[in-house]
Design a protein around this motif. Structure first.
Motif, short mmCIF file in Angstrom:
data_model
loop_
_atom_site.label_atom_id
_atom_site.label_comp_id
_atom_site.label_asym_id
_atom_site.label_seq_id
_atom_site.Cartn_x
_atom_site.Cartn_y
_atom_site.Cartn_z
N PHE A 208 8.25 -24.97 24.58
CA PHE A 208 9.27 -25.14 25.61
C PHE A 208 10.67 -25.18 25.00
CE2 PHE A 208 11.82 -27.96 28.41
CZ PHE A 208 11.90 -27.10 29.51
N VAL A 211 11.92 -21.82 24.69
CA VAL A 211 12.37 -21.30 25.99
C VAL A 211 13.80 -21.74 26.25
CG1 VAL A 211 12.07 -21.48 28.49
CG2 VAL A 211 10.08 -21.16 27.02
N LYS A 212 14.09 -23.02 26.06
CA LYS A 212 15.46 -23.51 26.29
C LYS A 212 16.48 -22.77 25.45
CE LYS A 212 14.82 -27.90 25.50
NZ LYS A 212 15.22 -29.31 25.30
N GLY A 227 9.56 -15.55 28.05
CA GLY A 227 8.21 -16.06 27.89
C GLY A 227 7.51 -15.47 26.70
N PHE A 242 6.66 -24.08 32.43
CA PHE A 242 8.06 -24.39 32.72
C PHE A 242 8.16 -25.39 33.87
CE2 PHE A 242 12.37 -23.90 34.16
CZ PHE A 242 13.09 -23.55 33.03
N LYS A 243 7.37 -25.19 34.90
CA LYS A 243 7.39 -26.11 36.04
C LYS A 243 6.87 -27.49 35.63
CE LYS A 243 7.04 -22.81 39.87
NZ LYS A 243 6.20 -22.33 40.99
N THR A 246 9.87 -29.13 33.80
CA THR A 246 11.15 -29.31 34.49
C THR A 246 11.03 -29.60 35.97
OG1 THR A 246 11.43 -26.98 35.09
CG2 THR A 246 12.16 -27.64 32.89
N PRO A 250 11.61 -21.10 36.51
CA PRO A 250 12.67 -20.60 35.61
C PRO A 250 13.85 -20.00 36.37
CG PRO A 250 10.52 -19.94 34.80
CD PRO A 250 10.29 -20.54 36.15
#
Length: 268
Positions: A208, A211-212, A227, A242-243, A246, A250
């Motif tokens: 993750f 990803v950020k 991804g 992601f869900k 956060t 996204p």
């Protein structure tokens, strides 16, 4: 207006344990909420005004343990605020308290409940000056007084975390683990005690984090490419993870988390 400055540790002894310091100065009534996203390490936030974390009042200093979810911080009617954020490395916080990290994982605690009066005094000094260099000197002096030197076994456990986080393909996890004079189960227990989460969860958090980093880049790329580059094996897996981290998709993240939209613009 938001002033956001990231500074790296000045003391050599602290560099393996502190990734960076972030100096914040906010002059706005538009943003009174910050979503602290999961990262591979604990975070200390010191603010000039009181705030709450996930609806729990935390005064003006909060310690966020490593987490596989987000934390929501709120300030009341904020117009002007200053703050210092200390971003610990994956095992960094373990060097500044004898509390097992697994007891701090997924927690948002008052920093004074961990470090007591010494933290309160340091916090007061930090908020009395707006000089960045002085703030860093004060923070590092406080941390050096708390510092606990790691033993050789713990250093090898740290190496496991470093390899996972950096995707260091030049070193084999298997060879590092074989060098540790502990059973597999003991290694896993010690890893969790030093990081706050188990190896599998830590690996997910590191994915993750990638990803950020990709989402904050100056040159935007498609979510599919984000991804893929972050190491997710398919788009559905990427969106699902992601869900989980956060609570947003996204696509909707920057709309729902305005602070990150502002920070991404500052990076342009």
């Amino acid at each position: 207006m938001i002033n956001y400055t990231e500074i790296f540790p000045t003391r050599q002894e602290l560099r393996p344990y502190i990734e960076s310091y972030v100096i914040l100065a906010l002059h706005t009534t538009k943003i009174n909420t910050k979503v602290f996203l999961s990262r591979p390490g604990a975070t200390l936030l010191i603010s000039s005004i009181p705030f709450s974390a996930n609806k729990q009042t935390i005064e003006t200093g909060v310690l966020l343990g490593i987490s596989d979810g987000s934390k929501i911080l709120n300030w009341k009617e904020m117009a002007t605020a200053r703050g210092l954020i200390v971003k610990f490395s994956p095992y960094g916080l373990s060097r500044f308290t004898d509390i097992p990290m697994e007891h701090l994982g997924n927690e948002a605690l008052s920093a004074s409940s961990v470090w007591g009066n010494s933290f309160r005094k340091t916090q007061n000094k930090l908020m009395e000056t707006a000089h960045v260099t002085t703030q860093i000197e004060i923070a590092e002096a406080f941390l050096m007084k708390l510092f606990i030197k790691p033993n050789e076994i713990d250093k090898r456990i740290f190496r496991i975390a470093d390899i996972i986080k950096t995707k260091d393909t030049c070193n084999s996890l298997e060879s590092i683990i074989k060098e540790i004079p502990l059973s597999q189960r003991q290694i896993e227990r010690r890893f969790k005690a030093l990081m706050g989460v188990n190896i599998q969860t830590f690996n997910r958090i590191c994915h993750f984090e990638n990803v950020k980093s990709l989402l904050m880049e100056k040159q935007p790329i498609s979510l599919t490419e984000v991804g893929y580059q972050a190491g997710y094996y398919d788009q559905a897996h990427f969106i699902r993870e992601f869900k989980r981290f956060t609570a947003y998709s996204p696509k909707s993240f920057f709309e729902k988390a305005p602070f990150y939209r502002y920070i991404s613009k500052l990076n342009d």
